[in-house]
Each structure stands twice: as C-alpha cells, then as structure tokens.
Design a protein around this motif. Structure first.
Motif, PDB file in Angstrom:
ATOM      1  N   ALA A   1       0.825  -1.208   0.000  1.00 29.38           N
ATOM      2  CA  ALA A   1       0.000   0.000   0.000  1.00 29.38           C
ATOM      3  C   ALA A   1       0.864   1.265   0.000  1.00 29.38           C
ATOM      4  CB  ALA A   1      -0.911   0.010   1.219  1.00 29.38           C
ATOM      5  N   ALA A   2       2.147   1.094   0.046  1.00 30.92           N
ATOM      6  CA  ALA A   2       3.080   2.219  -0.034  1.00 30.92           C
ATOM      7  C   ALA A   2       4.457   1.648  -0.325  1.00 30.92           C
ATOM      8  CB  ALA A   2       3.111   3.022   1.270  1.00 30.92           C
ATOM      9  N   MET A   3       5.336   2.517  -0.775  1.00 26.55           N
ATOM     10  CA  MET A   3       6.676   2.051  -1.121  1.00 26.55           C
ATOM     11  C   MET A   3       7.701   3.119  -0.788  1.00 26.55           C
ATOM     12  SD  MET A   3       8.105   1.029  -4.878  1.00 26.55           S
ATOM     13  CE  MET A   3       9.822   0.529  -5.029  1.00 26.55           C
ATOM     14  N   LEU A   4       8.867   2.668  -0.353  1.00 28.97           N
ATOM     15  CA  LEU A   4      10.013   3.577  -0.241  1.00 28.97           C
ATOM     16  C   LEU A   4      11.091   3.109  -1.205  1.00 28.97           C
ATOM     17  CD1 LEU A   4      10.456   3.920   3.653  1.00 28.97           C
ATOM     18  CD2 LEU A   4       9.221   5.473   2.118  1.00 28.97           C
ATOM     19  N   LEU A   5      11.757   4.063  -1.816  1.00 28.73           N
ATOM     20  CA  LEU A   5      12.957   3.780  -2.609  1.00 28.73           C
ATOM     21  C   LEU A   5      14.109   4.331  -1.776  1.00 28.73           C
ATOM     22  CD1 LEU A   5      11.972   4.911  -6.204  1.00 28.73           C
ATOM     23  CD2 LEU A   5      13.238   2.823  -5.700  1.00 28.73           C
ATOM     24  N   VAL A   6      14.907   3.430  -1.226  1.00 28.46           N
ATOM     25  CA  VAL A   6      15.992   3.856  -0.343  1.00 28.46           C
ATOM     26  C   VAL A   6      17.309   3.482  -1.006  1.00 28.46           C
ATOM     27  CG1 VAL A   6      17.020   3.626   1.950  1.00 28.46           C
ATOM     28  CG2 VAL A   6      14.537   3.462   1.679  1.00 28.46           C
ATOM     29  N   GLU A   7      18.196   4.445  -1.124  1.00 23.60           N
ATOM     30  CA  GLU A   7      19.493   4.150  -1.738  1.00 23.60           C
ATOM     31  C   GLU A   7      20.634   4.479  -0.785  1.00 23.60           C
ATOM     32  OE1 GLU A   7      18.802   4.383  -6.477  1.00 23.60           O
ATOM     33  OE2 GLU A   7      19.737   6.133  -5.578  1.00 23.60           O
ATOM     34  N   VAL A   8      21.666   3.650  -0.862  1.00 20.95           N
ATOM     35  CA  VAL A   8      22.909   3.964  -0.151  1.00 20.95           C
ATOM     36  C   VAL A   8      24.014   4.049  -1.196  1.00 20.95           C
ATOM     37  CG1 VAL A   8      22.258   2.940   2.071  1.00 20.95           C
ATOM     38  CG2 VAL A   8      23.308   1.495   0.319  1.00 20.95           C
ATOM     39  N   ASP A   9      25.011   4.878  -0.932  1.00 25.47           N
ATOM     40  CA  ASP A   9      26.140   4.953  -1.858  1.00 25.47           C
ATOM     41  C   ASP A   9      27.435   5.075  -1.081  1.00 25.47           C
ATOM     42  OD1 ASP A   9      26.175   7.603  -1.018  1.00 25.47           O
ATOM     43  OD2 ASP A   9      25.807   8.456  -2.994  1.00 25.47           O
ATOM     44  N   GLY A  10      28.542   4.847  -1.792  1.00 24.61           N
ATOM     45  CA  GLY A  10      29.864   4.896  -1.170  1.00 24.61           C
ATOM     46  C   GLY A  10      30.765   3.873  -1.838  1.00 24.61           C
ATOM     47  N   SER A  11      31.727   3.358  -1.088  1.00 26.86           N
ATOM     48  CA  SER A  11      32.609   2.334  -1.659  1.00 26.86           C
ATOM     49  C   SER A  11      31.836   1.021  -1.782  1.00 26.86           C
ATOM     50  CB  SER A  11      33.840   2.138  -0.778  1.00 26.86           C
ATOM     51  OG  SER A  11      33.437   1.514   0.429  1.00 26.86           O
ATOM     52  N   GLU A  12      32.331   0.116  -2.618  1.00 25.10           N
ATOM     53  CA  GLU A  12      31.671  -1.195  -2.796  1.00 25.10           C
ATOM     54  C   GLU A  12      31.514  -1.899  -1.445  1.00 25.10           C
ATOM     55  OE1 GLU A  12      30.247  -2.642  -5.248  1.00 25.10           O
ATOM     56  OE2 GLU A  12      30.985  -1.622  -7.066  1.00 25.10           O
ATOM     57  N   VAL A  13      32.563  -1.837  -0.635  1.00 22.84           N
ATOM     58  CA  VAL A  13      32.533  -2.510   0.671  1.00 22.84           C
ATOM     59  C   VAL A  13      31.469  -1.873   1.570  1.00 22.84           C
ATOM     60  CG1 VAL A  13      33.903  -3.014   2.739  1.00 22.84           C
ATOM     61  CG2 VAL A  13      34.986  -3.084   0.485  1.00 22.84           C
ATOM     62  N   ALA A  14      31.457  -0.555   1.595  1.00 18.51           N
ATOM     63  CA  ALA A  14      30.523   0.145   2.485  1.00 18.51           C
ATOM     64  C   ALA A  14      29.064  -0.100   2.079  1.00 18.51           C
ATOM     65  CB  ALA A  14      30.821   1.648   2.490  1.00 18.51           C
ATOM     66  N   VAL A  15      28.759  -0.043   0.775  1.00 19.18           N
ATOM     67  CA  VAL A  15      27.356  -0.192   0.391  1.00 19.18           C
ATOM     68  C   VAL A  15      26.848  -1.601   0.679  1.00 19.18           C
ATOM     69  CG1 VAL A  15      27.306   1.669  -1.316  1.00 19.18           C
ATOM     70  CG2 VAL A  15      27.805  -0.663  -2.077  1.00 19.18           C
ATOM     71  N   ALA A  16      27.746  -2.583   0.609  1.00 22.75           N
ATOM     72  CA  ALA A  16      27.311  -3.959   0.909  1.00 22.75           C
ATOM     73  C   ALA A  16      26.845  -4.044   2.364  1.00 22.75           C
ATOM     74  CB  ALA A  16      28.454  -4.934   0.640  1.00 22.75           C
ATOM     75  N   ILE A  17      27.592  -3.405   3.255  1.00 22.13           N
ATOM     76  CA  ILE A  17      27.240  -3.435   4.682  1.00 22.13           C
ATOM     77  C   ILE A  17      26.011  -2.557   4.951  1.00 22.13           C
ATOM     78  CG2 ILE A  17      28.043  -2.798   7.000  1.00 22.13           C
ATOM     79  CD1 ILE A  17      30.932  -3.301   5.904  1.00 22.13           C
ATOM     80  N   ASP A  18      26.018  -1.358   4.391  1.00 25.95           N
ATOM     81  CA  ASP A  18      24.944  -0.404   4.661  1.00 25.95           C
ATOM     82  C   ASP A  18      23.598  -0.910   4.145  1.00 25.95           C
ATOM     83  OD1 ASP A  18      26.895   1.122   5.740  1.00 25.95           O
ATOM     84  OD2 ASP A  18      26.889   2.692   4.213  1.00 25.95           O
ATOM     85  N   GLN A  19      23.622  -1.502   2.991  1.00 27.06           N
ATOM     86  CA  GLN A  19      22.388  -2.015   2.389  1.00 27.06           C
ATOM     87  C   GLN A  19      21.769  -3.082   3.305  1.00 27.06           C
ATOM     88  OE1 GLN A  19      23.702  -4.505  -0.873  1.00 27.06           O
ATOM     89  NE2 GLN A  19      22.458  -5.983   0.236  1.00 27.06           N
ATOM     90  N   GLU A  20      22.612  -3.915   3.853  1.00 30.88           N
ATOM     91  CA  GLU A  20      22.171  -4.984   4.738  1.00 30.88           C
ATOM     92  C   GLU A  20      21.558  -4.391   6.022  1.00 30.88           C
ATOM     93  OE1 GLU A  20      23.290  -8.305   4.019  1.00 30.88           O
ATOM     94  OE2 GLU A  20      22.195  -9.146   5.736  1.00 30.88           O
ATOM     95  N   ARG A  21      22.274  -3.429   6.598  1.00 33.75           N
ATOM     96  CA  ARG A  21      21.797  -2.858   7.870  1.00 33.75           C
ATOM     97  C   ARG A  21      20.509  -2.066   7.690  1.00 33.75           C
ATOM     98  NH1 ARG A  21      26.533   0.289  10.484  1.00 33.75           N
ATOM     99  NH2 ARG A  21      24.827   1.058  11.781  1.00 33.75           N
ATOM    100  N   VAL A  22      20.437  -1.291   6.630  1.00 30.21           N
ATOM    101  CA  VAL A  22      19.209  -0.516   6.387  1.00 30.21           C
ATOM    102  C   VAL A  22      18.058  -1.482   6.077  1.00 30.21           C
ATOM    103  CG1 VAL A  22      18.093   1.132   4.827  1.00 30.21           C
ATOM    104  CG2 VAL A  22      20.415   1.580   5.654  1.00 30.21           C
ATOM    105  N   GLY A  23      18.352  -2.493   5.281  1.00 31.33           N
ATOM    106  CA  GLY A  23      17.319  -3.487   4.940  1.00 31.33           C
ATOM    107  C   GLY A  23      16.781  -4.172   6.179  1.00 31.33           C
ATOM    108  N   ASN A  24      17.693  -4.573   7.080  1.00 34.40           N
ATOM    109  CA  ASN A  24      17.261  -5.236   8.316  1.00 34.40           C
ATOM    110  C   ASN A  24      16.417  -4.302   9.182  1.00 34.40           C
ATOM    111  OD1 ASN A  24      18.542  -7.564   7.592  1.00 34.40           O
ATOM    112  ND2 ASN A  24      20.398  -7.151   8.808  1.00 34.40           N
ATOM    113  N   ALA A  25      16.844  -3.048   9.266  1.00 36.16           N
ATOM    114  CA  ALA A  25      16.092  -2.092  10.092  1.00 36.16           C
ATOM    115  C   ALA A  25      14.682  -1.921   9.538  1.00 36.16           C
ATOM    116  CB  ALA A  25      16.821  -0.743  10.125  1.00 36.16           C
ATOM    117  N   LEU A  26      14.563  -1.903   8.232  1.00 35.92           N
ATOM    118  CA  LEU A  26      13.238  -1.733   7.623  1.00 35.92           C
ATOM    119  C   LEU A  26      12.377  -2.978   7.824  1.00 35.92           C
ATOM    120  CD1 LEU A  26      14.454   0.253   4.535  1.00 35.92           C
ATOM    121  CD2 LEU A  26      12.632   1.000   6.067  1.00 35.92           C
TER     122      LEU A  26
END
Ligand code: LAC
Ligand code: ZN
Length: 468
Positions: A274-299
């Motif tokens: 019923a709703a959607m968020l488009l969430v992006e992270v950017d940075g180094s390849e290593v950082a985005v792999a970690i950040d994407q996981e943490r943000v995904g888990n929090a959501l």
C-alpha cells in the motif's frame, strides 16, 4: 498584438538577426511553463547566447521599462517563467556551453542554458559528481535550477542546488555585469550575495554563468525497493532508516495512489503493498554492501512487507524512470492537477500524511502524494475533473498549507513560490520579512522589470491558488 515597438527596434539593432522573435508561433511556444499557471503571450521572445547580449537586452529593457521574464527549459512548476506583465521572454536555452570541468579543483563552470543531464554526463566522465537531481534533469537547465534552488531525491544526503553554487555571474536589471561569490570551496568575504540570488526566481538578476562545486563520484550505489502494507507505516519506516545512523542517499516515498501508477506501468509490486520507499545507499563497494544490509534489516524490523534489492542497473532505472515521470503521469489521470511541494520537519511526516488524508476525506478531492520523505518534502497533488470542484480544491490546498505551517514546515521545498503560491506567502512570512524582501528587490530592480508578478502577491494579485 506586440507592444514596445521602440524597444523591439533597439533590440533588433543590438542583437544578431533572428534573436528577436515576434511571430505568433514563437510567442505561443514561450507562453507557459510546466505548471498550471495560465499562459500569457510575451510581446517578443529574445534568444540570448552570451553575457554581452543579456546585458544589451537589459540596457534596452531598462531604458524602455519593458518587463523581462527569464526562461530556459520551461520545466518550472510554479509559473515562474510565464510573463505575467507581458514584455519580453528572455530565453537562455541557446546560451548553453559547459565552459570547464576542473577535475583537480572539483569545479565546473557553466552557462545558464546547459541542460542538467549534459552537465551530469560531463562531470561523470571526469569521475566526479554533481548531486542535484530534480526529476526533470533530462530537460531542465542549470540556470533555472539555480534560480529556483532546485532539489531532488539525493538532496537528503547531499543537499540542494544552492549547496553547490560557489559563484555566479549576474546581469542586473540595468545591464551591469556582476561577479558574485568565488571559485574556492570556502569563502566568507562580504555579504553572501550569491546565496541571495540562488532561489530568487529571476527577480533580482539574470544568471549568465555559474561556478559549481563538485564531489568525487561514489564508487557504488545500491537501491532498496521497500514495500509497506499500510501507509500508516511510512513515518516509522523512515524513522527506522534514520536511526541506523547510515545516511542513505535518498528516502523516496510513493503512497498507495502513486504506487498504482508503478503497477500500471508493469513494475513488479507485491499485491498487498500500500506504499513504497525507494531507499538508496552509496559509497565504496565494501561500504554499500554493509549499509544495504543494515538498512534493509532495520526496515524489515520496522514491519516492512518486503525489502528487495534492485537486481540490476536496468531494474533500478525502470523504477526511477517511472518515479521521475510521476508528475506528468498524475496529470494524465485527471482533467486538472495542482501539485505542491510542502516540507515538514521529518518527525512530523506522519502527521502531515494524516492531515492529507483528513483534508481529502473532508473536501472529497483526490490527493495522491509522493516525494522526498527523508527530507519531509511531499508532493501532495490535487486532482479534479469538473470546474465546479475548483473551490473545494482551493479549500484543500489552503488547509494543507495551514497545517504544514502549524507543523513547523514551509510552503515550498523545491519548486519556489512563482505565481501559484504568491497569494499564500503571507501565511508563512511576517509583514516585516516581506517588506524587507521587497525593499531588497527594489534595490536590485528599482523599476520592477525583472520577472514581475512572482513571489509577492501584488496589489492586483488574485485570491486563492493564483492565476490558474
Ligand atoms: C519530483 C518533482 C515534481 O520530485 O519535484 O518529481
Ligand atoms: Zn520533487
């Protein structure tokens, strides 16, 4: 019938042949922008290609007291490029060279008619990054972006156009050429006149060159497609993303109505969403792999129905291209549309959303919303078909503005006041602030010939959501 004969003759003499156009087709082509502001025919359209030509135009215009409305791509959303008082539309679209991309100093110098997409590509080729990303970037120009202080999704992490403007060359109402600001990242010499011109909607001076700050390009970007089963979860999901401490590049929102546009476009959206968020992270390849996981888990912990990583650049672009086209897509779904760009403090996003639902229920006006949730900046749209619904729309818009201000917000996050919001500026700013602003305007433009009728509701201003 075109007026200002003497001025037009003087302009013809001062400019290359073909620069001054008074034919019907040209006048009609420059009568409106990308908003609902009613079109107005200019007396003439003048094409400028250099600072000297812009200065020559203003010398003639000030000598003859002819109103001048600056314009480039005409993608503005508040009627800023419509010439309320007639006179000249001064078109900057052919004044469009990228003069420099300096990879060492991280500076770009551009003429005002440069299309933002072309600048992005040139900067990208130097492995640099110019963040401002209004949805119209394929068409809009840097001059217009500066004049409106345009934002976009990544403003959440990177800020808006004004944060990247180091210096401006400006032609005044009398035709004087001024160099404002600097080329260095830091600089506090004198008043910050550059910032005064940024977002001044063409009312103080005409931008003929911009010196822009660039960043190193982030190595990688990851896009999370976040689906929620209830619009009431939006504020929580945004909060959960923020509490990770990771600064996402953007947190974009689509409510249930605008999600339907994505569905109709054939994008894969879960049936229960019923709703959607488009969430992006950017940075180094290593950082985005970690950040994407943490943000995904929090959501997921915050109750998201589904969190999915865009599988490829192609899938990511599919979502973004429908998102960028949302304003036009909504327009095609009703006889009439007005759209706003109100902002509230992030913590008030849920309250703003509730207010929209309540106003829509009370007035019966369809109010789809989407936008830059991370910044508390919502594009609330008002759709209607019959003219007799218009008074209810006016009521709904004023209620939205009043509620936004009650919540500690502001009327415009990125589109400016133009003519459409001019009748409402007094809801937000005190008479003292408006008076000081108008005195500053009078210092820069004593005859009031630069983009008259914008920002301030003049004595002839109409009540309600002006002019459309
Ligand atoms: C957008 C424009 C309308 O965000 O600001 O799509
Ligand atoms: Zn926007």
């Amino acid at each position: 019938v075109p007026r200002h004969d003497a001025a037009l003759l003087a302009l013809d003499a001062a400019l290359p042949s073909g620069a001054v156009r008074t034919d019907e087709a040209s006048r009609h082509a420059y009568a409106r922008d990308e908003s609902e502001a009613a079109p107005v025919l200019p007396d003439a359209v003048v094409m400028a290609r250099s600072t000297a030509q812009v200065a020559a135009v203003m010398e003639v215009a000030s000598a003859h007291r002819v109103p001048v409305t600056p314009r480039a791509a005409g993608t503005g959303r508040t009627g800023g490029a419509t010439c309320r008082a007639g006179g000249l539309v001064l078109a900057f679209e052919a004044f469009d060279r990228i003069r420099e991309v300096d990879a060492e100093d991280h500076v770009a110098v551009v003429e005002p008619g440069v299309v933002l997409g072309d600048l992005r590509r040139a900067v990208d080729a130097a492995r640099l990054f110019y963040p401002p990303d209004p949805s119209s970037w394929a068409e809009c120009t840097v001059g217009g972006n500066v004049a409106e202080n345009a934002g976009g999704p990544v403003a959440f992490k990177y800020g808006v156009t004004g944060h990247y403007v180091l210096g401006l060359e400006v032609v005044t109402a009398s035709g004087e050429v001024l160099e404002l600001g600097r080329r260095t990242k830091k600089g506090v010499t004198g008043y910050d006149l550059t910032s005064l011109v940024v977002g001044s909607e063409g009312t103080l001076g005409l931008i003929t060159r911009a010196t822009l700050h660039l960043l190193p390009a982030p190595e990688a970007v990851r896009t999370l497609l976040v689906f929620l089963d209830d619009e009431a979860r939006i504020a929580d999901a945004v909060g959960a993303t923020l509490r990770t401490g990771i600064v996402a590049r953007c947190i974009e929102l689509l409510d249930r109505h605008t999600l339907a546009v994505l569905r109709d476009d054939g994008l894969p959206i879960p049936a229960e969403a019923a709703a959607m968020l488009l969430v992006e992270v950017d940075g180094s390849e290593v950082a985005v792999a970690i950040d994407q996981e943490r943000v995904g888990n929090a959501l997921t912990d915050a109750g998201a129905l589904e969190v999915r990583l865009a599988r490829s650049e192609a899938e990511r672009e599919r979502f973004w291209s429908v998102r960028r086209g949302m304003s036009r897509a909504l327009r095609s779904r009703a006889g009439n549309k007005l759209s706003e760009d109100v902002v509230v403090p992030r913590s008030k996003l849920g309250a703003l959303f509730e207010a929209c639902r309540a106003i829509s229920a009370e007035t019966g006006v369809r109010m789809p919303a989407y936008g830059h949730a991370g910044d508390g900046n919502l594009h609330v749209n008002f759709l209607w078909d019959d003219e007799e619904e218009k008074p209810r729309v006016d009521r709904a818009i004023e209620a939205l503005f009043r509620r936004t201000l009650d919540l500690g917000g502001t009327l415009s996050g990125e589109h400016g006041i133009g003519v459409l919001k001019a009748p409402f500026i007094g809801l937000e700013q005190s008479p003292g602030v408006i008076d000081l602003s108008q005195r500053i305007k009078a210092q820069w433009d004593p005859q009031g010939i630069l983009n008259p009728g914008k920002i301030f509701a003049g004595p002839g201003g109409r009540p309600g959501h002006g002019w459309c």
